[in-house]
Scaffold this active site. Structure first.
Site, PDB file in Angstrom:
ATOM      1  N   GLU A 394      -1.370   3.669  -3.606  1.00 16.86           N
ATOM      2  CA  GLU A 394      -1.625   3.342  -2.201  1.00 16.86           C
ATOM      3  C   GLU A 394      -1.028   4.331  -1.210  1.00 16.86           C
ATOM      4  O   GLU A 394      -0.106   4.000  -0.454  1.00 16.86           O
ATOM      5  CB  GLU A 394      -1.136   1.923  -1.896  1.00 16.86           C
ATOM      6  CG  GLU A 394      -1.920   0.870  -2.636  1.00 16.86           C
ATOM      7  CD  GLU A 394      -1.729  -0.534  -2.059  1.00 16.86           C
ATOM      8  OE1 GLU A 394      -0.900  -0.712  -1.172  1.00 16.86           O
ATOM      9  OE2 GLU A 394      -2.452  -1.442  -2.516  1.00 16.86           O
ATOM     10  N   TYR A 446      -7.717  -6.985  -2.174  1.00 18.88           N
ATOM     11  CA  TYR A 446      -7.190  -8.338  -1.956  1.00 18.88           C
ATOM     12  C   TYR A 446      -8.094  -9.257  -1.141  1.00 18.88           C
ATOM     13  O   TYR A 446      -7.599 -10.004  -0.294  1.00 18.88           O
ATOM     14  CB  TYR A 446      -5.794  -8.250  -1.327  1.00 18.88           C
ATOM     15  CG  TYR A 446      -4.738  -7.829  -2.326  1.00 18.88           C
ATOM     16  CD1 TYR A 446      -4.173  -8.773  -3.178  1.00 18.88           C
ATOM     17  CD2 TYR A 446      -4.339  -6.507  -2.437  1.00 18.88           C
ATOM     18  CE1 TYR A 446      -3.211  -8.402  -4.114  1.00 18.88           C
ATOM     19  CE2 TYR A 446      -3.387  -6.124  -3.368  1.00 18.88           C
ATOM     20  CZ  TYR A 446      -2.828  -7.080  -4.205  1.00 18.88           C
ATOM     21  OH  TYR A 446      -1.892  -6.721  -5.134  1.00 18.88           O
ATOM     22  N   TYR A 450      -5.475 -11.218   1.679  1.00 18.22           N
ATOM     23  CA  TYR A 450      -5.138 -10.601   2.973  1.00 18.22           C
ATOM     24  C   TYR A 450      -6.331 -10.621   3.935  1.00 18.22           C
ATOM     25  O   TYR A 450      -6.151 -10.485   5.126  1.00 18.22           O
ATOM     26  CB  TYR A 450      -4.611  -9.174   2.781  1.00 18.22           C
ATOM     27  CG  TYR A 450      -3.252  -9.154   2.109  1.00 18.22           C
ATOM     28  CD1 TYR A 450      -2.180  -9.826   2.683  1.00 18.22           C
ATOM     29  CD2 TYR A 450      -3.057  -8.506   0.905  1.00 18.22           C
ATOM     30  CE1 TYR A 450      -0.937  -9.840   2.070  1.00 18.22           C
ATOM     31  CE2 TYR A 450      -1.815  -8.506   0.287  1.00 18.22           C
ATOM     32  CZ  TYR A 450      -0.762  -9.176   0.873  1.00 18.22           C
ATOM     33  OH  TYR A 450       0.467  -9.199   0.263  1.00 18.22           O
ATOM     34  N   TRP A 527      -2.423  -8.598 -10.122  1.00 12.59           N
ATOM     35  CA  TRP A 527      -1.144  -8.457  -9.438  1.00 12.59           C
ATOM     36  C   TRP A 527      -0.547  -9.838  -9.284  1.00 12.59           C
ATOM     37  O   TRP A 527      -1.151 -10.653  -8.610  1.00 12.59           O
ATOM     38  CB  TRP A 527      -1.328  -7.789  -8.069  1.00 12.59           C
ATOM     39  CG  TRP A 527      -0.009  -7.381  -7.477  1.00 12.59           C
ATOM     40  CD1 TRP A 527       0.659  -7.987  -6.450  1.00 12.59           C
ATOM     41  CD2 TRP A 527       0.801  -6.284  -7.896  1.00 12.59           C
ATOM     42  NE1 TRP A 527       1.841  -7.332  -6.204  1.00 12.59           N
ATOM     43  CE2 TRP A 527       1.956  -6.284  -7.076  1.00 12.59           C
ATOM     44  CE3 TRP A 527       0.686  -5.302  -8.889  1.00 12.59           C
ATOM     45  CZ2 TRP A 527       2.969  -5.335  -7.212  1.00 12.59           C
ATOM     46  CZ3 TRP A 527       1.693  -4.369  -9.019  1.00 12.59           C
ATOM     47  CH2 TRP A 527       2.810  -4.396  -8.180  1.00 12.59           C
TER      48      TRP A 527
HETATM   49  C1  BDP Z   1      -0.268  -3.926  -2.774  1.00 11.80           C
HETATM   50  C2  BDP Z   1       0.907  -3.114  -3.296  1.00 11.80           C
HETATM   51  C3  BDP Z   1       1.911  -3.978  -4.043  1.00 11.80           C
HETATM   52  C4  BDP Z   1       2.220  -5.238  -3.268  1.00 11.80           C
HETATM   53  C5  BDP Z   1       0.910  -6.003  -3.091  1.00 11.80           C
HETATM   54  C6  BDP Z   1       1.098  -7.330  -2.390  1.00 11.80           C
HETATM   55  O1  BDP Z   1       0.453  -2.074  -4.137  1.00 11.80           O
HETATM   56  O2  BDP Z   1       3.076  -3.224  -4.301  1.00 11.80           O
HETATM   57  O3  BDP Z   1       3.191  -6.021  -3.871  1.00 11.80           O
HETATM   58  O4  BDP Z   1       0.073  -5.202  -2.308  1.00 11.80           O
HETATM   59  O5  BDP Z   1       1.010  -7.360  -1.159  1.00 11.80           O
HETATM   60  O6  BDP Z   1      -0.819  -3.339  -1.664  1.00 11.80           O
HETATM   61  O7  BDP Z   1       1.352  -8.331  -3.050  1.00 11.80           O
END
Ligand code: BDP
Length: 572
Positions: A394, A446, A450, A527
């Protein structure tokens, strides 16, 4: 540099355990020994060991000290002091003599201490550790004291990434010996699936020849200008593969005048990785990456190496039928990568370059990035579990300044290692400008979290649309390297809503359904593997809760569905 081992010609002991600790409350006066404020554990992060807030949040200098004796049998040997990592910056003093320093945590460094170490007196080792990040460091930090715009604005401590910036001597400290006359300095093993093994090495001191033995084969190579190179073939070699960790050992002996100077055994696997069309091939067969982004993170020890946690994590990976993870967002301990070799887990090994922001990048940022990337490739290139390099996570790669920067990174990795694909993990989707330099597109997306919160069906459409645009532009295999939802274990909701276990399950399964419908998607990395500690911020409830497992490694609901899904091979 090679990983230290005790062999017939080398001794080894570790300086782990309890050390003295003090914050650098005034400059100077520590290198010759100091009055400790606390005791501290090595290896461990120090931040969560104590009860006072000011210790946890301390990023300026702290000092570690301990004393040790040298056994007199080792007198006459070459003595080396090695740190497997000190985050972020370590400066080392032995008996008051400054040995040197090392920047960028997560990679090893060592010093020849033969002329400084004492055999007739106790030795005093003092290490200054500092965790101040800037526009010149990798990762970057404290960007002109300006909080980053976006989700992490104004968090405490203020970093452009969310994981807690743990600090300390987080991995083992070792003392090892070699003969003074000649020793193996580095070794590179490269294999092909027909069993051909190419081995080259660099020698410190001198030697006449290298004698290599592996699986009943013995070859000799002359040492010329401090280096040797040779190859041999293992007939009917058993390949290293996912959860099938066939490993071989090559014993390397350095000889001069009939005398054995050094002996070192390098472990390796025979396997090939390449990208062909829309597939990543492992040993000629397409492999679909199913697994996680992770963190080295556990209560109390922070990022400290802990073998029990590593074993438990790999047990969970096996249980859930994952085959891979990415070492987000920095090189993990070498001991963990070695465990992956032994268990057959695929690793995407990532440089500690998270959130590089081209509004602030300087030439020194690039220099630090190139240096740590070279250290990573040198450290990990003999490990068969490492199947791909990730040069960064990123960055603002929608800005034109990122183009020459990432070209330089890609060229460096390829010059050092032509046997693995290289990726870069973008958050800029189809607006990314640097994907031409990489073999596989890694992307973090995301929807449903988000943006489009709580709307799984909309999120699925959004994901499909983004991936289609990306493929149309890049024409390369795509791995979705991050997607998911924060989830409080034990929170339930029907119908599903954000933060509940139902929502995490629905969103993740929905995303995967879309990915698997697109032939060019070659992997799904959720994630995160487990909840982890972050800086404090209103978007984080006691840390990042996107873990499929809790921070103490118990499954949330989604795990039971993933276990079932991942039991079926993606490619027939
Ligand atoms: C991503 C990042 C990661 C964050 C994740 C998040 O690569 O390190 O922990 O978002 O917001 O953009 O959970």
């Amino acid at each position: 540099m090679i990983y230290p081992k005790r062999t017939r010609t080398r001794d080894l002991f570790e300086l782990n355990g309890i050390w003295d600790f003090a914050r650098e409350l005034q400059p100077g006066g520590f290198a010759d020994g100091f009055v400790p404020e606390k005791q501290v554990a090595v290896p461990s992060s120090f931040n969560d060991l104590f009860t006072e807030e000011e210790f946890r949040m301390w990023h300026k200098g702290v000092w570690y000290q301990r004393r040790f004796d040298m056994p007199k049998m080792l007198k006459g040997e070459r003595i080396v002091l090695r740190f497997n990592s000190v985050s972020y910056r370590g400066e080392v003093f032995l008996n008051g003599t400054r040995l040197g320093d090392h920047e960028t945590g997560y990679t090893p460094f060592e010093f020849d201490i033969t002329d400084v170490v004492g055999f007739d007196k106790e030795n005093l080792l003092c290490v200054r550790v500092e965790n101040l990040l800037s526009t010149d460091t990798v990762p970057m930090g404290n960007l002109n004291n300006k909080p980053e715009p976006g989700q992490f604005a104004g968090q405490y401590p203020d970093t452009p990434f969310d994981f807690f910036p743990y600090s300390g001597i987080q991995r083992p400290v070792m003392v090892y010996t070699t003969s003074k006359k000649g020793w193996l300095e580095s070794v590179v093993v490269a294999t092909s699936n027909d069993g051909t093994v190419n081995v080259s090495g660099k020698i410190g001191g001198g030697a006449e020849k290298a004698v290599l033995s592996c699986d009943g084969v013995r070859v000799e190579a002359l040492v010329v200008d401090g280096a040797f190179a040779t190859s041999f073939k293992i007939e009917g070699a058993r390949l290293w593969d996912v959860w099938e960790p066939n490993l071989y050992h090559v014993a390397i002996q350095l000889v001069a005048g009939g005398e054995l100077l050094d002996e070192y055994t390098q472990r390796f696997g025979v396997r090939e990785v390449k990208v062909e069309g829309n597939r990543i091939l492992l040993n000629g067969k397409p492999v679909y990456f199913q697994g996680f982004g992770r963190h080295e993170d556990f209560p109390i020890i922070g990022k400290g190496l802990n073998h029990s946690v590593n074993i438990r994590d790999h047990e969970l990976l096996k249980w859930i039928n994952a085959n891979s993870y990415r070492t987000t967002h920095y090189p993990y301990s070498e001991e963990l990568i070695q465990l992956c070799d032994e268990q057959g887990i695929l690793i995407i090994s990532e440089a500690p370059a998270v959130s590089i922001n081209f509004e602030f990048v300087t030439e020194r940022t690039l220099a630090a990035h190139l240096k740590v990337l070279a250290e990573l490739v040198e450290r990990d290139r003999n490990y068969p579990s490492v199947v791909m390099w990730s040069v960064a996570n990123e960055a603002t790669t929608n800005r034109p300044e990122s183009i020459p920067y990432f070209k330089a990174l890609s060229e460096l990795v390829r010059a050092m290692d032509s046997t693995r694909p290289v990726t870069m993990i973008t958050c800029k989707a189809e607006h990314d400008l640097v994907m031409e330099f990489f073999d596989v597109v890694g992307v973090n997306l995301y929807p449903g979290w988000y943006h489009l919160p709580g709307q799984v069906e909309e999120a699925k459409k959004d994901l499909r649309h983004t991936l289609e645009k990306m493929y149309a532009k890049f024409q390369k295999p795509i791995m979705v390297t991050e997607f998911g939802a924060d989830t409080i274990a034990g929170l339930h909701a029907l119908p599903a809503e954000q933060w509940s276990e139902e929502y995490q399950t629905e969103l993740i399964l929905g995303m995967i359904e879309v990915m698997r419908d697109l032939d060019y998607v070659v992997g799904e990395h959720i994630w995160n593997f487990a909840d982890f500690r972050t800086a404090q911020n209103f978007v984080r409830v006691g840390g990042n809760k996107k873990g499929a497992f809790t921070r103490d490694r118990q499954p949330k609901m989604v795990c039971h569905f993933l276990k079932k899904l991942w039991a079926q091979p993606r490619y027939p």
